[in-house]
Design a protein around this motif. Structure first.
Motif, PDB file in Angstrom:
ATOM      1  N   ASN A  20      69.960  57.578  76.331  1.00 26.56           N
ATOM      2  CA  ASN A  20      69.037  57.534  75.194  1.00 26.56           C
ATOM      3  C   ASN A  20      69.343  58.513  74.237  1.00 26.56           C
ATOM      4  O   ASN A  20      68.946  58.230  72.985  1.00 26.56           O
ATOM      5  CB  ASN A  20      67.637  58.144  75.934  1.00 26.56           C
ATOM      6  N   ILE A  21      69.827  59.750  74.428  1.00 25.24           N
ATOM      7  CA  ILE A  21      70.170  60.657  73.408  1.00 25.24           C
ATOM      8  C   ILE A  21      71.238  60.015  72.575  1.00 25.24           C
ATOM      9  O   ILE A  21      71.184  60.319  71.086  1.00 25.24           O
ATOM     10  CB  ILE A  21      70.568  61.947  74.048  1.00 25.24           C
ATOM     11  N   ARG A  22      72.180  59.535  72.936  1.00 23.17           N
ATOM     12  CA  ARG A  22      73.243  58.848  72.257  1.00 23.17           C
ATOM     13  C   ARG A  22      72.647  57.953  71.233  1.00 23.17           C
ATOM     14  O   ARG A  22      72.987  57.627  70.026  1.00 23.17           O
ATOM     15  CB  ARG A  22      74.513  58.399  72.991  1.00 23.17           C
ATOM     16  N   VAL A  23      72.088  57.032  71.659  1.00 21.87           N
ATOM     17  CA  VAL A  23      71.299  55.883  71.078  1.00 21.87           C
ATOM     18  C   VAL A  23      70.290  56.594  69.490  1.00 21.87           C
ATOM     19  O   VAL A  23      70.405  56.186  68.640  1.00 21.87           O
ATOM     20  CB  VAL A  23      70.323  54.882  71.756  1.00 21.87           C
ATOM     21  N   ASP A  24      69.761  57.814  70.011  1.00 19.72           N
ATOM     22  CA  ASP A  24      69.072  58.602  68.971  1.00 19.72           C
ATOM     23  C   ASP A  24      69.928  58.745  68.019  1.00 19.72           C
ATOM     24  O   ASP A  24      69.629  58.626  66.739  1.00 19.72           O
ATOM     25  CB  ASP A  24      68.426  59.911  69.607  1.00 19.72           C
ATOM     26  N   GLY A  25      71.236  59.416  68.273  1.00 23.14           N
ATOM     27  CA  GLY A  25      72.067  59.876  67.158  1.00 23.14           C
ATOM     28  C   GLY A  25      72.519  58.572  66.321  1.00 23.14           C
ATOM     29  O   GLY A  25      72.891  58.602  65.124  1.00 23.14           O
ATOM     30  N   LEU A  26      72.865  57.404  66.971  1.00 23.92           N
ATOM     31  CA  LEU A  26      73.148  56.178  66.337  1.00 23.92           C
ATOM     32  C   LEU A  26      72.122  55.631  65.310  1.00 23.92           C
ATOM     33  O   LEU A  26      72.377  55.232  64.241  1.00 23.92           O
ATOM     34  CB  LEU A  26      73.234  55.004  67.103  1.00 23.92           C
ATOM     35  N   LYS A  27      70.788  55.803  65.858  1.00 22.23           N
ATOM     36  CA  LYS A  27      69.424  55.410  64.902  1.00 22.23           C
ATOM     37  C   LYS A  27      69.525  56.409  63.852  1.00 22.23           C
ATOM     38  O   LYS A  27      69.219  55.904  62.612  1.00 22.23           O
ATOM     39  CB  LYS A  27      68.453  55.546  65.825  1.00 22.23           C
ATOM     40  N   GLN A  28      69.925  57.662  64.027  1.00 20.29           N
ATOM     41  CA  GLN A  28      69.813  58.437  62.924  1.00 20.29           C
ATOM     42  C   GLN A  28      70.786  57.949  61.851  1.00 20.29           C
ATOM     43  O   GLN A  28      70.542  58.008  60.557  1.00 20.29           O
ATOM     44  CB  GLN A  28      70.141  59.778  63.553  1.00 20.29           C
ATOM     45  N   ILE A  29      72.035  57.760  62.003  1.00 19.25           N
ATOM     46  CA  ILE A  29      72.983  57.494  61.238  1.00 19.25           C
ATOM     47  C   ILE A  29      72.677  56.038  60.571  1.00 19.25           C
ATOM     48  O   ILE A  29      73.017  55.910  59.273  1.00 19.25           O
ATOM     49  CB  ILE A  29      74.660  57.502  61.784  1.00 19.25           C
ATOM     50  N   ALA A  30      72.146  55.095  61.250  1.00 18.05           N
ATOM     51  CA  ALA A  30      71.695  53.828  60.720  1.00 18.05           C
ATOM     52  C   ALA A  30      70.927  54.188  59.776  1.00 18.05           C
ATOM     53  O   ALA A  30      70.801  53.336  58.579  1.00 18.05           O
ATOM     54  CB  ALA A  30      71.189  53.127  61.848  1.00 18.05           C
ATOM     55  N   ALA A  31      69.714  54.974  59.853  1.00 18.18           N
ATOM     56  CA  ALA A  31      68.615  55.263  58.906  1.00 18.18           C
ATOM     57  C   ALA A  31      69.246  55.782  57.698  1.00 18.18           C
ATOM     58  O   ALA A  31      68.898  55.568  56.375  1.00 18.18           O
ATOM     59  CB  ALA A  31      67.517  55.932  59.550  1.00 18.18           C
ATOM     60  N   GLU A  32      70.233  56.721  57.976  1.00 23.82           N
ATOM     61  CA  GLU A  32      70.781  57.500  56.815  1.00 23.82           C
ATOM     62  C   GLU A  32      71.558  56.525  55.657  1.00 23.82           C
ATOM     63  O   GLU A  32      71.488  56.845  54.507  1.00 23.82           O
ATOM     64  CB  GLU A  32      71.583  58.741  57.404  1.00 23.82           C
ATOM     65  N   THR A  33      72.226  55.641  56.490  1.00 24.03           N
ATOM     66  CA  THR A  33      73.018  54.879  55.695  1.00 24.03           C
ATOM     67  C   THR A  33      72.436  53.542  55.273  1.00 24.03           C
ATOM     68  O   THR A  33      73.093  52.273  54.934  1.00 24.03           O
ATOM     69  CB  THR A  33      74.374  54.542  56.202  1.00 24.03           C
ATOM     70  N   GLN A  34      71.127  53.316  55.553  1.00 22.49           N
ATOM     71  CA  GLN A  34      70.312  52.134  55.339  1.00 22.49           C
ATOM     72  C   GLN A  34      70.849  50.946  55.842  1.00 22.49           C
ATOM     73  O   GLN A  34      71.039  49.959  55.461  1.00 22.49           O
ATOM     74  CB  GLN A  34      70.219  52.086  53.811  1.00 22.49           C
ATOM     75  N   SER A  35      71.255  51.396  57.072  1.00 18.17           N
ATOM     76  CA  SER A  35      71.753  50.087  57.887  1.00 18.17           C
ATOM     77  C   SER A  35      70.785  49.484  58.577  1.00 18.17           C
ATOM     78  O   SER A  35      69.560  49.983  58.673  1.00 18.17           O
ATOM     79  CB  SER A  35      72.874  50.313  58.711  1.00 18.17           C
ATOM     80  N   THR A  36      70.943  48.289  59.152  1.00 22.06           N
ATOM     81  CA  THR A  36      69.937  47.364  59.843  1.00 22.06           C
ATOM     82  C   THR A  36      70.188  47.573  61.384  1.00 22.06           C
ATOM     83  O   THR A  36      71.211  47.147  61.850  1.00 22.06           O
ATOM     84  CB  THR A  36      70.150  45.891  59.569  1.00 22.06           C
ATOM     85  N   PHE A  37      69.539  48.314  62.034  1.00 19.94           N
ATOM     86  CA  PHE A  37      69.389  48.491  63.542  1.00 19.94           C
ATOM     87  C   PHE A  37      68.716  47.332  64.364  1.00 19.94           C
ATOM     88  O   PHE A  37      67.431  47.385  64.121  1.00 19.94           O
ATOM     89  CB  PHE A  37      68.954  49.892  63.810  1.00 19.94           C
ATOM     90  N   ASN A  38      69.435  46.249  64.794  1.00 16.86           N
ATOM     91  CA  ASN A  38      68.736  45.194  65.238  1.00 16.86           C
ATOM     92  C   ASN A  38      67.999  45.637  66.696  1.00 16.86           C
ATOM     93  O   ASN A  38      66.798  45.244  66.672  1.00 16.86           O
ATOM     94  CB  ASN A  38      69.595  44.223  65.441  1.00 16.86           C
ATOM     95  N   ARG A  39      68.607  46.285  67.434  1.00 18.64           N
ATOM     96  CA  ARG A  39      67.977  46.503  68.856  1.00 18.64           C
ATOM     97  C   ARG A  39      69.026  47.222  69.773  1.00 18.64           C
ATOM     98  O   ARG A  39      70.237  47.430  69.535  1.00 18.64           O
ATOM     99  CB  ARG A  39      67.398  45.328  69.495  1.00 18.64           C
ATOM    100  N   THR A  40      68.416  47.807  70.611  1.00 22.20           N
ATOM    101  CA  THR A  40      69.070  48.627  71.745  1.00 22.20           C
ATOM    102  C   THR A  40      68.850  47.693  73.072  1.00 22.20           C
ATOM    103  O   THR A  40      67.800  47.389  73.233  1.00 22.20           O
ATOM    104  CB  THR A  40      68.733  50.101  72.229  1.00 22.20           C
ATOM    105  N   ILE A  41      69.816  47.384  73.684  1.00 16.55           N
ATOM    106  CA  ILE A  41      69.768  46.666  75.141  1.00 16.55           C
ATOM    107  C   ILE A  41      70.360  47.557  76.127  1.00 16.55           C
ATOM    108  O   ILE A  41      71.580  47.966  76.028  1.00 16.55           O
ATOM    109  CB  ILE A  41      70.829  45.210  74.867  1.00 16.55           C
ATOM    110  N   PHE A  42      69.603  47.971  77.168  1.00 15.90           N
ATOM    111  CA  PHE A  42      70.124  48.753  78.140  1.00 15.90           C
ATOM    112  C   PHE A  42      70.571  47.937  79.208  1.00 15.90           C
ATOM    113  O   PHE A  42      70.185  46.684  79.689  1.00 15.90           O
ATOM    114  CB  PHE A  42      68.736  49.367  78.725  1.00 15.90           C
TER     115      PHE A  42
END
Length: 363
Positions: free
Chosen positions: A183-205
């Motif tokens: 969960n924490i790693r995905v939080d880091g990914l979401k942060q850089i996605a927001a900073e770069t205005q990337s499209t974060f489609n979804r997380t699949i566990f």
């Protein structure tokens, strides 16, 4: 009056000769794995090398079910060992952290936790190491959020620069929901996605099983056809899944763990990057507990919560890290020189990957 002298492991008396020999410290690791495989197999091998160098009586108790419920059975097996361990090293799963500490505290066996943070829902009850559970000696874990951020950043930049995508379209295929690190790693990914205005489609566990990740990837690639960044919870998941990604997506692929197989995958271009090096944490915990057993409390130097930094492995630095990752020369490292017991009380711990790599390269 007796005057004591320690020589070659024996305690000597000036009047009566040798009195006793301090036995090697017994440390048991309760692994989340059911065998020496995947990420934990590498961690086990490195730790065994450290243990042999330091003459530690090291044992691994396996988690036959590879989930949080069977992990409690593995803990019980460690506690019931006729050769009572001096320390138990383990990890935290969700919903098992408090019972783990309750049971080891009751048994009077000190615990050191690696590779995982304290689950958020248990923070209030557990607190910091040595706060509410005096025998919870310490905790070592990677900066998981930074690792997720760094892998995402590399894959996003490569997708938009090398493959000329205007916007990164990201899918995260993560591990178990019960594992706080996922969960924490995905939080880091979401942060850089927001900073770069990337499209974060979804997380699949998913599970950590590579074949499961491959099946998920096949479905994801069909449903989200614009995906150009595939971020995986492990290298083996990434390696197994890469063939399912259509070539016309021109996607970047990365994972975690520094699995030895990822070296050839990066070299061949099927995987772009891996974040890892944290497999050394189990071995490093043995160093600290070896010192603790011999009267040097690591908290005075490192504190009770030690955050380690993972490193990014990609084509440009492959040569630098691949020798260490192969493990061929770990036996040449003098791990005693990393301890206060052997190097003296003024020794300062350097538990970084660069320090270990330098020690290996100098032999």
């Amino acid at each position: 009056m007796l005057v004591g002298l320690m020589l070659f492991g024996w305690v000597y008396s000036a009047d009566a000769g040798p009195l006793e020999q301090k036995r090697p410290v017994r440390i048991t690791f309760v692994t989340p794995e059911d065998k020496d495989a995947r990420f934990w197999g590498i961690a086990h091998r490195f730790a065994r090398t450290v243990a042999q160098n330091l003459d530690i009586d090291f044992k691994i108790v396996y988690n036959e079910g590879r989930h949080r419920f069977s992990y409690r059975n593995a803990i019980q097996a460690a506690l019931q060992d006729p050769l009572r361990p001096d320390y138990i090293v383990g990890i935290f799963f969700r919903s098992t952290a408090v019972p783990f500490l309750d049971e080891t505290q009751k048994a009077g066996i000190p615990v050191f936790i690696i590779n995982t943070t304290t689950p958020a829902e248990d923070h209030h009850q557990i607190g910091q190491p040595r706060q509410n559970y005096p025998l919870f000696l310490g905790q070592m874990h990677p900066d998981e959020k930074q690792a997720g951020y760094d892998l995402g950043n590399y894959l996003i930049q490569k997708a938009t620069s090398d493959y000329k995508h205007q916007t990164a379209e990201i899918i995260a295929i993560s591990g178990h929901r019960e594992n706080p690190a996922s969960n924490i790693r995905v939080d880091g990914l979401k942060q850089i996605a927001a900073e770069t205005q990337s499209t974060f489609n979804r997380t699949i566990f998913s599970t950590w099983i590579p074949e499961d990740a491959r099946n998920v990837t096949r479905k994801v690639a069909e449903k989200y056809q614009k995906t150009n960044v595939y971020w995986y919870a492990s290298d083996l998941m990434a390696i197994k899944s890469a063939p399912e990604i259509p070539l016309d997506q021109k996607a970047t692929v990365g994972g975690f763990d520094w699995n030895p197989q990822v070296v050839s995958a990066i070299s061949q271009g099927t995987v772009d990057a891996s974040i890892g090096g944290h497999f050394v944490e189990l071995g490093l915990s043995l160093l600290l507990l070896y010192d603790h057993y011999n009267g040097y409390d690591f908290k005075d130097d490192t504190g009770v919560v030690i955050k380690t930094k993972m490193a990014l492995l990609e084509k440009d630095n492959l040569a630098t890290y691949s020798r260490f990752l192969s493990g061929k020369n770990w036996e040449t490292i003098d791990f005693k020189s990393f301890t206060k017991t052997q190097s003296g009380p003024d020794h300062t711990y350097d538990l970084s990957l660069p320090a270990l790599i330098t020690a290996e390269q100098n032999n």
